[in-house]
Design a protein around this motif. Structure first.
Motif, PDB file in Angstrom:
ATOM      1  N   ILE A   6      43.077  88.329  15.432  1.00 14.47           N
ATOM      2  CA  ILE A   6      42.419  88.313  16.736  1.00 14.47           C
ATOM      3  C   ILE A   6      41.308  87.268  16.727  1.00 14.47           C
ATOM      4  N   ILE A   7      41.226  86.463  17.792  1.00 11.84           N
ATOM      5  CA  ILE A   7      40.186  85.424  17.814  1.00 11.84           C
ATOM      6  C   ILE A   7      38.909  85.901  18.494  1.00 11.84           C
ATOM      7  N   ALA A   8      39.014  87.006  19.285  1.00 11.83           N
ATOM      8  CA  ALA A   8      37.835  87.517  19.988  1.00 11.83           C
ATOM      9  C   ALA A   8      38.093  88.958  20.403  1.00 11.83           C
ATOM     10  N   ILE A   9      37.020  89.676  20.727  1.00  8.90           N
ATOM     11  CA  ILE A   9      37.118  91.029  21.268  1.00  8.90           C
ATOM     12  C   ILE A   9      36.335  91.069  22.570  1.00  8.90           C
ATOM     13  N   ASP A  10      37.049  91.298  23.651  1.00  7.59           N
ATOM     14  CA  ASP A  10      36.428  91.446  24.960  1.00  7.59           C
ATOM     15  C   ASP A  10      36.017  92.910  25.110  1.00  7.59           C
ATOM     16  N   PHE A  11      34.705  93.165  25.152  1.00 10.90           N
ATOM     17  CA  PHE A  11      34.213  94.541  25.120  1.00 10.90           C
ATOM     18  C   PHE A  11      34.151  95.174  26.512  1.00 10.90           C
ATOM     19  N   HIS A  12      34.637  94.490  27.544  1.00  5.06           N
ATOM     20  CA  HIS A  12      34.445  95.049  28.891  1.00  5.06           C
ATOM     21  C   HIS A  12      35.584  94.648  29.811  1.00  5.06           C
ATOM     22  N   ILE A 222      24.111  94.773  23.673  1.00  6.88           N
ATOM     23  CA  ILE A 222      24.298  94.245  25.022  1.00  6.88           C
ATOM     24  C   ILE A 222      25.654  93.550  25.111  1.00  6.88           C
ATOM     25  N   ASP A 223      26.482  93.954  26.081  1.00 11.54           N
ATOM     26  CA  ASP A 223      27.669  93.135  26.329  1.00 11.54           C
ATOM     27  C   ASP A 223      27.341  92.175  27.464  1.00 11.54           C
ATOM     28  N   MET A 224      27.871  90.975  27.369  1.00  5.59           N
ATOM     29  CA  MET A 224      27.464  89.850  28.211  1.00  5.59           C
ATOM     30  C   MET A 224      28.391  89.668  29.407  1.00  5.59           C
ATOM     31  N   SER A 225      29.041  90.737  29.826  1.00  2.74           N
ATOM     32  CA  SER A 225      30.048  90.669  30.878  1.00  2.74           C
ATOM     33  C   SER A 225      29.433  90.662  32.275  1.00  2.74           C
ATOM     34  N   GLY A 226      30.287  90.418  33.254  1.00  3.64           N
ATOM     35  CA  GLY A 226      29.898  90.555  34.647  1.00  3.64           C
ATOM     36  C   GLY A 226      29.202  89.342  35.238  1.00  3.64           C
ATOM     37  N   TRP A 227      28.882  88.373  34.410  1.00  2.00           N
ATOM     38  CA  TRP A 227      28.243  87.130  34.851  1.00  2.00           C
ATOM     39  C   TRP A 227      28.954  85.957  34.174  1.00  2.00           C
ATOM     40  N   LYS A 245      21.025  88.254  17.828  1.00  2.00           N
ATOM     41  CA  LYS A 245      22.308  87.595  17.583  1.00  2.00           C
ATOM     42  C   LYS A 245      23.352  88.542  16.993  1.00  2.00           C
ATOM     43  N   HIS A 246      22.908  89.619  16.354  1.00  2.00           N
ATOM     44  CA  HIS A 246      23.848  90.607  15.813  1.00  2.00           C
ATOM     45  C   HIS A 246      24.093  91.756  16.786  1.00  2.00           C
ATOM     46  N   LYS A 247      23.553  91.645  18.002  1.00  2.00           N
ATOM     47  CA  LYS A 247      23.652  92.755  18.940  1.00  2.00           C
ATOM     48  C   LYS A 247      24.213  92.336  20.297  1.00  2.00           C
ATOM     49  N   MET A 248      24.663  91.097  20.406  1.00  2.00           N
ATOM     50  CA  MET A 248      25.267  90.593  21.638  1.00  2.00           C
ATOM     51  C   MET A 248      26.794  90.596  21.496  1.00  2.00           C
ATOM     52  N   LEU A 249      27.481  90.959  22.585  1.00  2.00           N
ATOM     53  CA  LEU A 249      28.928  91.124  22.565  1.00  2.00           C
ATOM     54  C   LEU A 249      29.583  90.364  23.708  1.00  2.00           C
ATOM     55  N   PHE A 250      30.659  89.671  23.411  1.00  2.00           N
ATOM     56  CA  PHE A 250      31.472  89.048  24.447  1.00  2.00           C
ATOM     57  C   PHE A 250      32.101  90.130  25.322  1.00  2.00           C
ATOM     58  N   GLY A 251      31.977  89.956  26.629  1.00  2.00           N
ATOM     59  CA  GLY A 251      32.666  90.806  27.587  1.00  2.00           C
ATOM     60  C   GLY A 251      32.893  89.993  28.845  1.00  2.00           C
ATOM     61  N   SER A 252      34.021  90.204  29.498  1.00  2.00           N
ATOM     62  CA  SER A 252      34.334  89.397  30.681  1.00  2.00           C
ATOM     63  C   SER A 252      34.048  90.135  31.984  1.00  2.00           C
ATOM     64  N   VAL A 275      26.231  81.381  15.679  1.00  2.00           N
ATOM     65  CA  VAL A 275      26.086  82.624  16.448  1.00  2.00           C
ATOM     66  C   VAL A 275      27.350  82.936  17.244  1.00  2.00           C
ATOM     67  N   ARG A 276      28.068  81.916  17.654  1.00  2.00           N
ATOM     68  CA  ARG A 276      29.248  82.129  18.504  1.00  2.00           C
ATOM     69  C   ARG A 276      30.255  83.119  17.906  1.00  2.00           C
ATOM     70  N   PRO A 277      30.625  83.017  16.624  1.00  2.00           N
ATOM     71  CA  PRO A 277      31.590  83.990  16.079  1.00  2.00           C
ATOM     72  C   PRO A 277      31.063  85.419  16.091  1.00  2.00           C
ATOM     73  N   LEU A 278      29.755  85.581  15.952  1.00  2.00           N
ATOM     74  CA  LEU A 278      29.173  86.921  16.002  1.00  2.00           C
ATOM     75  C   LEU A 278      29.371  87.535  17.380  1.00  2.00           C
ATOM     76  N   ILE A 279      29.060  86.758  18.404  1.00  2.00           N
ATOM     77  CA  ILE A 279      29.174  87.251  19.778  1.00  2.00           C
ATOM     78  C   ILE A 279      30.634  87.462  20.168  1.00  2.00           C
ATOM     79  N   MET A 280      31.486  86.537  19.815  1.00  2.00           N
ATOM     80  CA  MET A 280      32.865  86.583  20.271  1.00  2.00           C
ATOM     81  C   MET A 280      33.688  87.676  19.578  1.00  2.00           C
ATOM     82  N   LYS A 281      33.324  88.035  18.345  1.00  2.00           N
ATOM     83  CA  LYS A 281      34.195  88.969  17.629  1.00  2.00           C
ATOM     84  C   LYS A 281      33.481  89.866  16.625  1.00  2.00           C
TER      85      LYS A 281
END
Length: 292
Positions: A6-12, A222-227, A245-252, A275-281
């Motif tokens: 998996i290249i990323a996890i969308d949390f939302h 924090i998931d970064m979705s909705g924006w 940086k260890h507490k932000m999550l990719f979300g769409s 930081v990007r890989p941390l947020i994305m997955k």
């Protein structure tokens, strides 16, 4: 799920089509207003099924946390059956991660449902939408449900900030933004310190409160979705690059915002390469138990 493939996890992501029930009168008008807010030309005419969502994400090698929203008490729209969404996720467990949603007003009935969903259906977390469900997250009446979720080792995800749901509708569909101030999560995080709590979306207009709670409470993320990321405020990007940086999550916020759009815009903002890989997955993988 092979997390290394998996290249990323969308949390939302949202389960936007009915599973075992028909849509109620007024639902598509509600969705049309929602689509206008997010400038989504498809509107309600192309709401994806959960199976279609799985196919979309599988093609992109992105895992997706997916959930319905139980807001039938406040909106009048019947909820999806959590069990049905979970069954579809089980059939697509290479890519879908099942969350559920229970209105806290259901009290002990909701608590029993939460335990059963975790034990029998493999549900990993629960989505709350204080504005749509009409409750303050720190209302003690919700704690009977929280206690069940905490004891079962599941995750709690709360909508925070302004919502596009009801925006532009008459009276905002009677939804009250006040319920989604992230500061109310501070009490929940203090009272359930071993339970991961996700504050969904950059919490406009309470962004400082959200960043403060996530900084202060080790179990708040924090998931970064909705924006679209192009609208992220500088302080939000600053915190994402540093102390959070260890507490932000990719979300769409699929389907109103697609991961294609979100990721494209994310690549253009000033997030550090490390930081990007941390947020994305990676941050999500740890919360969900795929990484130690």
């Amino acid at each position: 799920m092979n997390i290394d493939d998996i290249i990323a996890i969308d949390f939302h992501t949202h389960a936007e089509e009915p599973c075992t029930c028909h849509r109620d009168d007024g639902y598509y008008e509600f969705q049309s207003d929602f689509a206008k807010y997010f400038k989504n030309p498809a509107g309600h005419n192309m709401l994806p099924t959960v199976e279609e969502t799985a196919a979309y994400y599988r093609e992109r090698k992105i895992a997706a946390v997916i959930f319905p929203v139980d807001a039938e008490r406040e909106t009048g729209f019947k909820r999806y059956e959590n069990e049905e969404v979970a069954r579809i996720c089980a059939d697509n467990n290479d890519i879908l991660i099942p969350f559920a949603s229970i209105d806290p007003a259901k009290g002990r009935v909701g608590a029993r449902e939460a335990r059963r969903l975790v034990r029998e259906f493999g549900v990993k977390g629960f989505k709350f939408h204080p504005t749509m469900q009409g409750f303050y997250p720190n209302d003690r009446s919700a704690y009977v449900l929280y206690e069940a979720i905490a004891e079962e080792g599941a995750v709690m995800l709360f909508h925070t900030g302004q919502t596009g749901v009801g925006a532009g509708s008459h009276g905002g569909m009677n939804m009250r933004l006040k319920y989604s101030n992230p500061m109310y999560l501070d009490d929940v995080a203090a009272d359930f310190p071993d339970t991961p709590i996700i504050a969904a979306h950059p919490a406009f207009p309470w962004l400082d409160e959200q960043l403060s709670v996530a900084t202060h409470k080790p179990n708040v993320y924090i998931d970064m979705s909705g924006w679209s990321p192009k609208y992220f405020q500088p302080i939000f990007i600053q915190y994402a690059n540093s102390i959070l940086k260890h507490k932000m999550l990719f979300g769409s916020d699929w389907p109103v915002i697609t991961p294609d759009r979100w990721i494209s815009d994310f690549e253009k903002i000033g997030i550090k390469d490390e930081v990007r890989p941390l947020i994305m997955k990676e941050n999500a993988a740890k919360i969900l138990g795929y990484r130690k």
